[in-house]
Structure formats: C-alpha cells, structure tokens
Design a protein around this motif. Sequence first.
Motif, PDB file in Angstrom:
ATOM      1  N   ILE A 212       0.834  -1.205   0.000  1.00 30.55           N
ATOM      2  CA  ILE A 212       0.000   0.000   0.000  1.00 30.55           C
ATOM      3  C   ILE A 212       0.866   1.252   0.000  1.00 30.55           C
ATOM      4  CG2 ILE A 212      -1.690   1.330   1.322  1.00 30.55           C
ATOM      5  CD1 ILE A 212      -2.818  -1.327   2.332  1.00 30.55           C
ATOM      6  N   LYS A 213       1.902   1.252   0.814  1.00 35.59           N
ATOM      7  CA  LYS A 213       2.804   2.405   0.876  1.00 35.59           C
ATOM      8  C   LYS A 213       3.431   2.691  -0.488  1.00 35.59           C
ATOM      9  CE  LYS A 213       6.907   4.111   3.332  1.00 35.59           C
ATOM     10  NZ  LYS A 213       7.910   3.788   4.384  1.00 35.59           N
ATOM     11  N   THR A 214       3.851   1.623  -1.176  1.00 37.65           N
ATOM     12  CA  THR A 214       4.463   1.778  -2.503  1.00 37.65           C
ATOM     13  C   THR A 214       3.453   2.278  -3.519  1.00 37.65           C
ATOM     14  OG1 THR A 214       6.041   0.008  -2.008  1.00 37.65           O
ATOM     15  CG2 THR A 214       5.696   0.560  -4.341  1.00 37.65           C
ATOM     16  N   LEU A 215       2.247   1.720  -3.482  1.00 36.24           N
ATOM     17  CA  LEU A 215       1.200   2.159  -4.404  1.00 36.24           C
ATOM     18  C   LEU A 215       0.929   3.648  -4.253  1.00 36.24           C
ATOM     19  CD1 LEU A 215      -1.160   1.608  -6.413  1.00 36.24           C
ATOM     20  CD2 LEU A 215      -2.586   1.144  -4.391  1.00 36.24           C
ATOM     21  N   LEU A 216       0.764   4.117  -3.036  1.00 33.07           N
ATOM     22  CA  LEU A 216       0.461   5.526  -2.802  1.00 33.07           C
ATOM     23  C   LEU A 216       1.627   6.435  -3.186  1.00 33.07           C
ATOM     24  CD1 LEU A 216      -1.394   5.283   0.639  1.00 33.07           C
ATOM     25  CD2 LEU A 216      -2.373   5.366  -1.666  1.00 33.07           C
ATOM     26  N   LYS A 217       2.833   5.904  -3.098  1.00 30.10           N
ATOM     27  CA  LYS A 217       4.014   6.700  -3.439  1.00 30.10           C
ATOM     28  C   LYS A 217       4.181   6.867  -4.940  1.00 30.10           C
ATOM     29  CE  LYS A 217       9.040   6.821  -2.812  1.00 30.10           C
ATOM     30  NZ  LYS A 217      10.210   6.136  -2.197  1.00 30.10           N
ATOM     31  N   VAL A 218       3.948   5.805  -5.715  1.00 29.05           N
ATOM     32  CA  VAL A 218       4.248   5.853  -7.152  1.00 29.05           C
ATOM     33  C   VAL A 218       3.033   6.208  -8.010  1.00 29.05           C
ATOM     34  CG1 VAL A 218       6.150   4.226  -6.921  1.00 29.05           C
ATOM     35  CG2 VAL A 218       3.873   3.365  -7.487  1.00 29.05           C
ATOM     36  N   HIS A 219       1.830   6.042  -7.457  1.00 30.58           N
ATOM     37  CA  HIS A 219       0.633   6.348  -8.240  1.00 30.58           C
ATOM     38  C   HIS A 219       0.531   7.860  -8.449  1.00 30.58           C
ATOM     39  CE1 HIS A 219      -3.483   6.322  -9.663  1.00 30.58           C
ATOM     40  NE2 HIS A 219      -3.503   4.989  -9.621  1.00 30.58           N
ATOM     41  N   PRO A 220       0.207   8.312  -9.653  1.00 26.97           N
ATOM     42  CA  PRO A 220       0.203   9.753  -9.928  1.00 26.97           C
ATOM     43  C   PRO A 220      -0.983  10.520  -9.360  1.00 26.97           C
ATOM     44  CG  PRO A 220      -0.490   8.542 -11.878  1.00 26.97           C
ATOM     45  CD  PRO A 220      -0.047   7.518 -10.881  1.00 26.97           C
ATOM     46  N   TYR A 221      -2.077   9.840  -9.030  1.00 30.26           N
ATOM     47  CA  TYR A 221      -3.282  10.558  -8.609  1.00 30.26           C
ATOM     48  C   TYR A 221      -3.183  11.072  -7.170  1.00 30.26           C
ATOM     49  CZ  TYR A 221      -5.881   8.925 -12.736  1.00 30.26           C
ATOM     50  OH  TYR A 221      -6.325   8.688 -14.018  1.00 30.26           O
ATOM     51  N   GLU A 222      -3.894  12.181  -6.925  1.00 29.47           N
ATOM     52  CA  GLU A 222      -3.966  12.732  -5.578  1.00 29.47           C
ATOM     53  C   GLU A 222      -4.731  11.775  -4.656  1.00 29.47           C
ATOM     54  OE1 GLU A 222      -5.212  16.953  -3.461  1.00 29.47           O
ATOM     55  OE2 GLU A 222      -6.337  16.284  -5.211  1.00 29.47           O
ATOM     56  N   GLU A 223      -5.826  11.231  -5.147  1.00 27.00           N
ATOM     57  CA  GLU A 223      -6.592  10.219  -4.420  1.00 27.00           C
ATOM     58  C   GLU A 223      -6.493   8.908  -5.189  1.00 27.00           C
ATOM     59  OE1 GLU A 223      -8.042  10.305  -1.594  1.00 27.00           O
ATOM     60  OE2 GLU A 223      -8.210  12.447  -1.108  1.00 27.00           O
ATOM     61  N   VAL A 224      -6.015   7.872  -4.528  1.00 31.87           N
ATOM     62  CA  VAL A 224      -5.819   6.578  -5.191  1.00 31.87           C
ATOM     63  C   VAL A 224      -6.925   5.624  -4.739  1.00 31.87           C
ATOM     64  CG1 VAL A 224      -4.253   4.646  -5.590  1.00 31.87           C
ATOM     65  CG2 VAL A 224      -3.333   6.949  -5.184  1.00 31.87           C
ATOM     66  N   ALA A 225      -7.721   5.167  -5.686  1.00 33.14           N
ATOM     67  CA  ALA A 225      -8.767   4.186  -5.377  1.00 33.14           C
ATOM     68  C   ALA A 225      -8.165   2.781  -5.450  1.00 33.14           C
ATOM     69  CB  ALA A 225      -9.915   4.309  -6.366  1.00 33.14           C
ATOM     70  N   TYR A 226      -8.357   2.010  -4.386  1.00 28.79           N
ATOM     71  CA  TYR A 226      -7.861   0.632  -4.387  1.00 28.79           C
ATOM     72  C   TYR A 226      -8.687  -0.210  -3.433  1.00 28.79           C
ATOM     73  CZ  TYR A 226      -5.494   1.650   0.058  1.00 28.79           C
ATOM     74  OH  TYR A 226      -5.210   1.996   1.358  1.00 28.79           O
ATOM     75  N   GLU A 227      -8.654  -1.498  -3.655  1.00 30.62           N
ATOM     76  CA  GLU A 227      -9.308  -2.435  -2.743  1.00 30.62           C
ATOM     77  C   GLU A 227      -8.422  -3.651  -2.574  1.00 30.62           C
ATOM     78  OE1 GLU A 227     -12.692  -4.733  -4.617  1.00 30.62           O
ATOM     79  OE2 GLU A 227     -12.560  -3.071  -6.043  1.00 30.62           O
ATOM     80  N   ILE A 228      -8.537  -4.287  -1.408  1.00 27.47           N
ATOM     81  CA  ILE A 228      -7.743  -5.475  -1.108  1.00 27.47           C
ATOM     82  C   ILE A 228      -8.688  -6.592  -0.671  1.00 27.47           C
ATOM     83  CG2 ILE A 228      -6.055  -6.490   0.470  1.00 27.47           C
ATOM     84  CD1 ILE A 228      -4.621  -3.792   0.454  1.00 27.47           C
ATOM     85  N   THR A 229      -8.542  -7.741  -1.303  1.00 31.07           N
ATOM     86  CA  THR A 229      -9.358  -8.899  -0.958  1.00 31.07           C
ATOM     87  C   THR A 229      -8.449 -10.076  -0.605  1.00 31.07           C
ATOM     88  OG1 THR A 229      -9.482  -9.513  -3.303  1.00 31.07           O
ATOM     89  CG2 THR A 229     -11.300  -8.217  -2.403  1.00 31.07           C
ATOM     90  N   THR A 230      -9.024 -11.054   0.078  1.00 31.15           N
ATOM     91  CA  THR A 230      -8.284 -12.268   0.433  1.00 31.15           C
ATOM     92  C   THR A 230      -8.689 -13.388  -0.501  1.00 31.15           C
ATOM     93  OG1 THR A 230      -8.209 -11.599   2.754  1.00 31.15           O
ATOM     94  CG2 THR A 230      -7.795 -13.922   2.270  1.00 31.15           C
ATOM     95  N   LEU A 231      -7.705 -14.049  -1.086  1.00 31.07           N
ATOM     96  CA  LEU A 231      -7.976 -15.138  -2.017  1.00 31.07           C
ATOM     97  C   LEU A 231      -8.147 -16.466  -1.285  1.00 31.07           C
ATOM     98  CD1 LEU A 231      -5.477 -14.344  -4.937  1.00 31.07           C
ATOM     99  CD2 LEU A 231      -7.808 -13.516  -4.575  1.00 31.07           C
ATOM    100  N   GLU A 232      -8.834 -17.386  -1.917  1.00 31.23           N
ATOM    101  CA  GLU A 232      -9.054 -18.714  -1.347  1.00 31.23           C
ATOM    102  C   GLU A 232      -7.936 -19.684  -1.699  1.00 31.23           C
ATOM    103  OE1 GLU A 232     -11.484 -19.623   0.715  1.00 31.23           O
ATOM    104  OE2 GLU A 232     -12.260 -17.559   0.693  1.00 31.23           O
TER     105      GLU A 232
END
Length: 371
Positions: A212-232
């Motif tokens: 998450i930290k890396t995504l927020l650092k490298v993503h260009p948008y001011e607000e970054v939309a993301y979701e995290i799910t758990t796989l089976e």
Amino acid sequence: MTIKEVTTLIETWAPLPYAEDFDNVGLLVGYPDTKVAGILIAHDALENVVDEAINDNCNLIVCFHPIIFKGIKKFNGNNYVERVVIKAIKYDIAIYAIHTALDNAFEGVNAAICNALGLEKRQILIPQKNTIKKLLTYVPVSKITEVRDALFKVGAGGIGNYNECSFTVQGIGTFNGNEYSNPTKGEKGTTQYEDEIQLGITFHKHLQSVVIKTLLKVHPYEEVAYEITTLENTNQHIGMGMIGSLSNELSEKDFLTHVKKSLPTGCIRHSDLLEKPISKVAVLGGSGSFAIANAKRAGAQAFITADLKYHDFYQAENDILLVDVGHYESEQFTKTILAEHLTKKIANFAPALAEGNILISKQNTNPVKYF
C-alpha cells in the motif's frame, strides 16, 4: 547493525504475521534501535542462557521459544520467567523469539527435520489459510508499467511458485474534483474522462503495508482508489508440518532406527507396528497431535512429532505409525538453522558482526531427562 535490522533479516525468512494467534513472537525485551554487539542463538532464553550472553558479550538473544508467553503482573523474581526478564533488563540483554513463525516457514523447523531424515518431494502438511491477498487499483495508461514494476520490486505478484503475477483490463475512468482538490489530470470542478488500466496483483499478506505504501508513493493521482481482498488459494509455502518421501522404503523397525539416528533422542514412543513398509512420512516439530488426521489424509505411512498423549496413540487406528521423538528433540535443529541464516545474511551488511559474534548457546535447555 541495530536489533531491528537483525530481526528484519529473520522476518524476511519467517515473517511474524504467519505465527499462530496464540503465540508471542518478536522482540520481547529490549529496544529495536539498540546497536548489536553480539548475538547468542538459543532454544530457550533461560537464566543460564542470559548468563552465557553476559559472559560472551552478546546483547541480543535470538531464541525459538518465547520466555514470556502469558501476561505477567509482577516482577518479583518468584519464578524462572520473572528472573530471566529481570536479569535481561538489568544487563541490557534483548530477547527476541521466533517460535511458530519459524514453524510455519517453508525452510523452517520442519524443513530441518526433513533434511535430517532425507525426505524428498516435500509439501506443507497443513497450509495456512487466508495468506494470499489481491490488490485491485486503477492507473492511467501512461503510468501502468511504472506502478506495476514498483509493486513487483517490493514483492507483490507472488503466488505459489510464481512471481510477477498480475492482470490488467483497460477502460475509462471518471472523476470530478471539488474546490479543495488538486487533480493530476484535468481541472477541479470538471468531469475528467481518463484512459485507465484496472490492475490486479497478488501478494502475500505480510507485505500488505509495504504494498500500500508503494502504491500511494508511485501512483500519480492525488486520491488513489484501491481495494484489497483475500484469495481462497492454498499457500504452498506457509503452514504447519511437512510431508515428503524417502528415497527408498524401509521396514517399520528400520525406519524407527533411521529416525533415532537422524533425530538423536533418548527415547522414541510409537504406536503399534503394522508390518507395512514406510516411504511417505509426515513431520511436525513440537506438539503435533492436532495434525494426526491431516497426516492420515495426506497418505503418510508414518507421522513424526512430539507430546503425544496416551489416547492420541489410539488415533493411529491401524492406518499410520505414530512416532513421538520428544519435544526438544523434534526442534533440536532450530539453533543451527537460525545461526546459519543470520551469519549468511549479516555477512552482507556487517561482516565484523558476522565474524565471531554470532554464537550458538552451549546450554541444553531440554527440561526432560531420560534414565
């Protein structure tokens, strides 16, 4: 190196998030920013081990079992746990425990048992559930390679025996910033239509914060939309116990002789001999009665563990040979594998520390004696 830097090297091998919920792992005594003078590797951090650390100028004890397991309300020195903690604090000795995080590691306690027995084609006996996550986010087309590669660099994209796993779908994203926004694309107050890539990428759960930290650092948008799910998906590399095969099948008596020689012990307790050859073997260091059914379902002809009670042996039910080698004996290789791992890793960062300052405790902390 600091204690934190040393323990990070352990946790890349046996991440603490995979320890069992009942456990108490990590830095139990001491400050993470303390500079390390020497490291003593022990099975149990008992008082004589703390004395050994003092005498050998080691201010960090890395042990398998946690000395603090339950809540402590007083430190009066009335029992061995209190005396250890008091002495460790008095002499500035830090104590770090790894326990079930190393039990669940693919190259941990059970792998060491397999190595000693010569077991091949190994697999985790009881894979830990809910350990694989998926990140879903939306990235401008022009930035997808940069964002994806940055996530790969911190370890995202792993699943089973594969790395750099991801999936992308292209579409149109829309957004309209309010008066307080500072949009990277378009203008505030105006709906922006942007060619975007929906990026799905897997990762192991202990990496979630850095992903998450890396995504927020490298993503260009001011607000970054993301979701995290758990796989089976079943995680092939995290879990309790292992199962593997002998290169040549053995009779039960020859197998027990092989076990006693490979896992030196003063006593082996076992269930009824079934007059069947042994080729497929399950192992689980420490108390493993809970895994008897798993070993049977996996097709093991023998299950090596410890702390089996009287009625546990009935669970063999003429299907499997249950072998109890003793608790300490089933975990006896932990000091060696911890020392080897730390020496190898620290040599790359602090050669002076790795050279002669990582010691294996000479204390045998097994409380069980044989007559």
